[in-house]
Design an enzyme around this catalytic site. Structure first.
Site, mmCIF file in Angstrom:
data_model
loop_
_atom_site.group_PDB
_atom_site.id
_atom_site.type_symbol
_atom_site.label_atom_id
_atom_site.label_comp_id
_atom_site.label_asym_id
_atom_site.label_seq_id
_atom_site.Cartn_x
_atom_site.Cartn_y
_atom_site.Cartn_z
ATOM 1 N N ASP A 57 7.789 -10.119 -57.055
ATOM 2 C CA ASP A 57 7.560 -10.541 -55.842
ATOM 3 C C ASP A 57 8.547 -11.390 -55.834
ATOM 4 O OD1 ASP A 57 4.696 -9.429 -55.654
ATOM 5 O OD2 ASP A 57 3.862 -11.868 -56.280
ATOM 6 N N GLY A 58 9.070 -11.987 -56.923
ATOM 7 C CA GLY A 58 10.517 -12.424 -57.300
ATOM 8 C C GLY A 58 11.883 -11.217 -56.098
ATOM 9 N N LYS A 145 -17.988 2.426 -40.332
ATOM 10 C CA LYS A 145 -17.540 2.019 -39.412
ATOM 11 C C LYS A 145 -17.375 0.098 -39.763
ATOM 12 C CE LYS A 145 -20.102 1.052 -34.734
ATOM 13 N NZ LYS A 145 -19.776 -0.498 -34.792
ATOM 14 N N CYS A 467 -43.789 -24.434 -72.230
ATOM 15 C CA CYS A 467 -43.635 -24.310 -70.524
ATOM 16 C C CYS A 467 -43.279 -22.839 -71.161
ATOM 17 C CB CYS A 467 -42.080 -25.052 -70.197
ATOM 18 S SG CYS A 467 -41.785 -24.116 -68.857
HETATM 19 S S1 IVH Z 1 -14.037 5.116 -32.704
HETATM 20 C C1 IVH Z 1 -13.832 6.193 -28.617
HETATM 21 N N1 IVH Z 1 -13.918 4.035 -34.962
HETATM 22 O O1 IVH Z 1 -16.702 0.521 -32.754
HETATM 23 C C2 IVH Z 1 -14.116 5.934 -29.722
HETATM 24 N N2 IVH Z 1 -14.358 2.733 -34.152
HETATM 25 O O2 IVH Z 1 -18.080 1.010 -30.529
HETATM 26 C C3 IVH Z 1 -13.746 4.287 -29.950
HETATM 27 N N3 IVH Z 1 -15.217 0.496 -35.174
HETATM 28 O O3 IVH Z 1 -15.470 -2.375 -31.561
HETATM 29 C C4 IVH Z 1 -14.197 3.512 -31.344
HETATM 30 N N4 IVH Z 1 -15.103 1.112 -36.714
HETATM 31 O O4 IVH Z 1 -13.930 -1.555 -32.958
HETATM 32 C C5 IVH Z 1 -13.931 3.730 -34.049
HETATM 33 N N5 IVH Z 1 -14.363 4.265 -37.896
HETATM 34 C C6 IVH Z 1 -14.199 3.236 -36.305
HETATM 35 C C7 IVH Z 1 -15.064 2.434 -35.965
HETATM 36 C C8 IVH Z 1 -15.359 1.957 -34.929
HETATM 37 C C9 IVH Z 1 -15.165 0.331 -36.356
HETATM 38 C C10 IVH Z 1 -16.061 -0.534 -34.020
HETATM 39 C C11 IVH Z 1 -14.717 -0.401 -33.009
HETATM 40 C C12 IVH Z 1 -15.733 -1.226 -31.435
HETATM 41 C C13 IVH Z 1 -16.900 -0.527 -32.018
HETATM 42 C C14 IVH Z 1 -17.098 1.381 -31.199
#
Ligand code: IVH
Length: 708
Positions: A57-58, A145, A467
């Site tokens: 880091d330094g 997701k 107890c």
């Molecule tokens: S693809 C057309 N991939 O889910 C497709 N979305 O409705 C566009 N999200 O709020 C999205 N993880 O932010 C995609 N691996 C992923 C995702 C993802 C989370 C969220 C995205 C959006 C919702 C899609």
């Protein structure tokens, strides 16, 4: 690092040639600044994205300061993508709406928890593409997701020019000032792969679990308000007007797609597949989740869903499902869109890990160590795939911190196999006054006094042996090899004895008969006989073992030994005041209080009497001869190495004679005992005129002399 530390003699050049100057900045300085920026960007990428720093880091700080100094001297040098420009402290009046060049769509969601979600998607895709059963399996990309906030990052000629939220999908908000503070998001695309004139990278701004926890601790201290989940924390940070606030929030990013990109015929990139595109994003400097992979056919999607589902609770970031995408971009184009959703992608959700429900009551449970745990009784609710009716509230402070009261709608969380917990209250007024929860003064199981030790968050039942909740643990401890040493009395047997109500209190052990023992599961007559013999043998013990076996809180083996030595007789210990207990070596206020409280419970005294009546006995000794306290009232400081006595021995001798041994010299110090290589303490003693003794002088002091 053989680097030129002289900032302003950047490049060696012919001193006679006139320096080339552009915008008032010598070209050599410009080159130097550019080199420093490249280096800093590389290091930051290794640190924030790859999680694999290559310099300390330094070293980073040193080079950063060099760049800052150069930019300070030549303001014209500053570029918007300079690493020094991440936190410029922009404060806006409001967020500006921005129309997306390419709409940010949503995804169709499969919520069912079974494999069928993936299978149904694969079937739909195959049908749309007109494939029959004999056609080859389709290649997909499977991704987590992420539970955060969707973001569109626009780069022109490789430089970040605008970051926008999703908004309604058509129009989002400009949050560039805040997004620039996220170290994982490159301000300049590293040119490992050719960078198109325009490219919009899409992904999720989120917060790592550990970062959110730390942030919430700070938030609690500062404002008392915490974020319920990473999504709220990310959204709350990204939409701030003052970028200094976002800069202090530990935000992260994962890239998962594209928005507008320069077309291929105008020099844009020609991606064949989604996976290939993600690899390019990686090479430009974006984080891509390590779980992302190619999965062929429905079966591999199902396997991915299961695998990530199992890992979910242990992932360092929150996800609420997985996303499947057709890998081939040609097939994606062929599939196209249905209203606002692509036909080539689907989100397959996991059951929610957090759900709101009504908290109907708070009960108190007593654990096997005597800890009292408040338990929320809930209106039944599906969380993480099972019906939850109870959730833990850890302790009284946890309840106060979360501010929940009976009748509130609370958020319940169940992640993986962990015990469900109440996370907090759903905002909203209470319709009626409800008193704050209080811990009971007596144990709900045995009625013994409940205490909370100084500095401890937990309340405990003092019932110990008496107890029922603590019975099994108490019996196992009593039978322990280093306590009463009852061989053969193990966990399985104790379970049966307690659950079958054969043994309620310790003395019941000595009332066991061969028939009742041999009748138990996994107990033959021979083993029953062995247990009885071990019990018989244990009756003849030592005071130390017996004391330790009672399982008094904070009384381990060595304290038991010290107590036995000091008092000699059990009755003396049982009747000792806290002050008397404090006289024992290494017994401090907490331990003294535990012992005193234990024997103040009539049940515990009763147990001891009954054990004696059963024939448990030991040899009692005389109380330890107490050395005359001839040094009472004196404070002595030891320093340096004494010629024969170790420091600990000298300390013990002084303390046994009633002196207080202190670590620092002051006007109140009576004597300083100095050995070889005595340091500042000796000097200080001389300054203050405190008498200094050597080892011989100390021994003289102990024999009653008072050297001046
Ligand atoms: S693809 C057309 N991939 O889910 C497709 N979305 O409705 C566009 N999200 O709020 C999205 N993880 O932010 C995609 N691996 C992923 C995702 C993802 C989370 C969220 C995205 C959006 C919702 C899609």
């Amino acid at each position: 690092m053989t680097e030129n530390l002289d900032l302003f003699s950047a490049e060696p050049h012919d001193s006679k040639a006139p320096a080339a100057i552009k915008n008032g900045v010598p070209e050599s300085v410009m080159a130097k600044a550019a080199a420093l920026r490249t280096k800093l960007n590389q290091w930051a990428h290794e640190y924030y994205v790859q999680d694999a720093p290559t310099v300390p880091d330094g070293e980073y700080d040193r080079v950063y300061q060099q760049l800052e100094a150069l930019e300070g001297a030549y303001p014209a040098l500053v570029t918007p993508d300079s690493p020094t420009q991440r936190v410029i402290g922009a404060v806006l009046d409001g967020l500006t709406p921005v129309r997306h060049a390419v709409p940010m769509l949503s995804i169709q969601t499969e919520t069912d928890n079974e494999a069928t979600g993936a299978i149904a998607f694969d079937q739909r895709v195959r049908k749309e593409l007109g494939l029959d059963e004999s056609a080859a399996a389709i290649e997909y990309v499977a991704e987590p997701k992420f539970d955060g906030l969707a973001m569109n990052l626009r780069y022109e000629n490789g430089v970040l020019v605008q970051a926008t939220t999703r908004g309604d999908g058509e129009v989002g908000e400009d949050v560039t000032h805040n997004i620039r503070t996220i170290r994982q998001i490159p301000l300049t695309l590293s040119a490992a792969a050719a960078v198109p004139p325009v490219v919009e990278v899409r992904g999720e701004v989120h917060m790592m679990r550990a970062d959110l926890e730390k942030l919430n601790e700070r938030q609690l201290a500062v404002s008392g308000k915490t974020f319920a989940n990473p999504r709220n924390a990310a959204a709350g940070s990204v939409r701030q007007l003052d970028s200094k606030i976002a800069a202090q929030r530990p935000l992260s990013f994962f890239a998962y797609g594209l928005g507008e990109v320069t077309p291929v015929d105008q020099g844009g990139p020609d991606f064949g597949s989604h996976y290939g595109m993600l690899q390019t994003l990686k090479s430009w400097g974006f984080p891509v989740a390590p779980q992302v992979c190619v999965a062929t056919g429905a079966s591999e999607l199902v396997a991915f869903h299961e695998r990530i589902g199992a890992e979910r609770a242990n992932l360092p970031y929150e996800i609420d499902g997985v996303v499947y995408k057709v890998n081939s971009l040609a097939l994606q184009r062929q599939l196209g869109f249905k209203s606002r959703e692509p036909r080539w992608a689907v989100a397959h959700k996991y059951p929610a890990q957090e759900m709101p429900t009504l908290m109907e009551a708070i009960d108190v449970q007593v654990g096997r160590t005597g800890k009292l745990t408040p338990v929320a009784r809930l209106a039944p609710v599906q969380v993480g795939g099972v019906v939850v009716t109870n959730a833990t509230l850890s302790n009284l402070f946890d309840i106060r911190k979360k501010g929940v009261r009976v009748g509130d709608t609370v958020i319940v969380r169940r992640a993986g196999d962990v015990i469900p917990e109440v996370v907090g209250k759903v905002p909203g007024e209470r319709s009626a006054y409800v008193p704050n929860f209080r811990m009971p003064k007596t144990c709900p199981i045995c009625g013994s006094e409940v205490v909370r030790e100084k500095g401890e968050a937990n309340h405990r039942c003092t019932g110990g042996l008496f107890c029922a909740a603590q019975r099994k643990e108490a019996i196992l401890h009593f039978a322990h090899r280093r306590a009463m040493d009852i061989e053969g009395l193990g966990g399985k047997l104790v379970d049966q004895l307690v659950d079958g109500h054969v043994v309620r209190v310790l003395p019941d052990l000595y009332k066991l008969g061969l028939t009742s023992l041999a009748a138990l599961d996994r107990m033959a007559e021979k083993s029953a006989q062995n247990v009885l013999a071990a019990l018989e043998k244990s009756k003849s013990t030592t005071l130390q073992r017996f004391l330790f076996g009672l399982g008094i809180r904070n009384v381990g083996e060595s304290t038991a030994r010290d107590l036995a030595k000091y008092f000699g007789k059990l009755d003396a210990i049982m009747d000792a005041s806290v002050e008397e207990l404090l006289q024992v070596k290494d017994v401090g206020p907490v331990v003294a209080d535990s012992i005193h409280t234990f024997f103040a419970q009539p049940h515990n005294r009763e147990v001891v009497e009954q054990l004696r009546a059963c024939g448990v006995h030991w040899e009692e000794g005389e109380p330890a001869e107490k050395a005359p306290q001839i040094l009472a009232g004196l404070t002595v400081v030891l320093t340096g190495t004494l010629p024969t006595l170790g420091r600990d021995t000298a300390k013990d001798m002084l303390e046994a004679a009633g002196a207080k041994v202190s670590g620092s010299v002051s006007k109140k110090t009576s004597y300083v005992v100095a050995g070889a290589e005595a340091g500042s303490k000796l000097t200080k003693a001389e300054e203050l005129g405190v008498p200094v003794l050597d080892e011989a002088g100390m021994l003289a002091l102990l024999s009653g002399e008072r050297p001046a």
